[in-house]
Design an enzyme around this catalytic site. Structure first.
Site, PDB file in Angstrom:
ATOM      1  N   LYS A  45      32.152  32.697  37.487  1.00 37.01           N
ATOM      2  CA  LYS A  45      32.498  34.121  37.491  1.00 37.01           C
ATOM      3  C   LYS A  45      33.907  34.334  36.923  1.00 37.01           C
ATOM      4  CE  LYS A  45      29.298  34.995  41.242  1.00 37.01           C
ATOM      5  NZ  LYS A  45      29.064  34.990  42.686  1.00 37.01           N
ATOM      6  N   GLN A  53      31.801  35.658  48.095  1.00 30.32           N
ATOM      7  CA  GLN A  53      30.808  34.638  47.752  1.00 30.32           C
ATOM      8  C   GLN A  53      30.042  34.204  49.000  1.00 30.32           C
ATOM      9  OE1 GLN A  53      30.022  33.466  44.617  1.00 30.32           O
ATOM     10  NE2 GLN A  53      28.374  32.396  45.656  1.00 30.32           N
ATOM     11  N   ASP A  58      28.361  43.569  43.844  1.00 31.04           N
ATOM     12  CA  ASP A  58      27.169  42.745  44.083  1.00 31.04           C
ATOM     13  C   ASP A  58      25.930  43.615  44.333  1.00 31.04           C
ATOM     14  OD1 ASP A  58      27.277  39.988  43.810  1.00 31.04           O
ATOM     15  OD2 ASP A  58      28.309  39.676  45.714  1.00 31.04           O
TER      16      ASP A  58
END
Length: 282
Positions: A52, A96, A119
């Site tokens: 990322k 995460q 997300d």
């Protein structure tokens, strides 16, 4: 001849498009910033976070890394998220997963402001998707829609079967296919006679988390097969939920593992980061 849907090439195309958008924003005095939080040192998570960061760097997005020890308390993590929610120079917040067992994932997801939820996991983001309002869409399902569209696959009017009902892939996938006017069935572990259900599918999305479960017995000839699964076999090779060698010859199009859905998830995360400015201003 079966079309192999190349997720690497399509994700690269999307990143190039985003690069131009980010440069245009910079020229207008705007900088897109993503805050990435990792708690602990899970090996797979470290790889994902690294990918990322590389994608951010390539596209021109500023990234802030918060690498916290395994011992970080839930309260400490929530306090950091609250601080990032308030910061006007942070457009997106990503925590995460998975988190250490002493931290409640759902509480953490809900603590991220919906306008920074790149997300697409917050209940407000999911609700917006369900009723067709603007908002962030979960990255893997959004990536699959791009794979289909950019490969020339027509969704409208097609029989679409999603196998898997997770909040991250299965449910949002069904909603996105509906949005594209597909006729959608969601199948799962309790579905009776799964083969007869999947055999109807013009477009099959396999997201069950079982290696090579789907053989040609599950597939309608000429179907488009999208494989969301990723597993490491004893021989160290990667495979998906679909038995690729068995299924590919009878499909009209199929995604490989690796190199299919995987690269699209990060590309769509980058897309959400760039969209965040418009969503926040809207």
């Amino acid at each position: 001849m079966t079309q192999v849907i190349d997720g690497k090439a399509i994700s690269a195309q999307i990143k190039e498009e985003l690069k131009g958008k980010v440069q245009a924003l910079k020229n207008a005095g705007r900088e897109v910033t993503l805050a990435v939080i990792q708690v602990g040192e899970d090996a797979a998570s470290t790889v994902y976070v690294g990918n990322k960061k590389k994608a951010c760097e390539y596209i021109g997005i500023r990234s802030l890394a918060y690498e916290l020890p395994e011992s970080t308390s839930e309260t400490e993590l929530l306090e950091l998220i609250a601080e990032l929610n308030k910061r006007t120079d942070v457009n997106g917040i990503l925590v995460q997963l998975p988190l250490p067992k002493h931290i409640e994932e759902d509480k953490v997801i809900r603590s991220i402001h919906p306008l920074k939820d790149v997300d697409g996991f917050h209940p407000a983001s999911v609700g917006a998707l369900c009723i067709g309002e603007p908002g962030f869409v979960s990255c893997t399902p959004a990536g699959i829609i791009q794979l289909l569209k950019r490969s020339g696959v027509e969704i409208a009017g097609k029989e679409c079967v999603v196998v898997g009902r997770s909040n991250i892939v299965g449910k949002p996938m069904a909603m996105l296919l509906l949005r594209e006017n597909g006729t959608v069935t969601v199948a799962h572990s309790k579905t009776k006679d799964l083969k007869s259900v999947t055999k109807r599918a013009d477009i099959l999305i396999a997201a069950v988390g079982k290696p090579k479960m789907f053989t040609r017995e599950y597939i309608k000839e000429g179907a488009v097969v999208i494989d969301v699964g990723i597993h490491r076999m004893e021989n160290k090779k990667l495979c998906g939920d679909v038995d690729y060698e068995d299924v590919a010859p009878i499909c009209s199009a199929i995604t490989p593992v690796p190199g299919g859905v995987g690269p699209m998830t990060i590309a769509m995360l980058m897309h959400n980061c760039v969209e965040s400015i418009q969503i926040q201003e809207g």
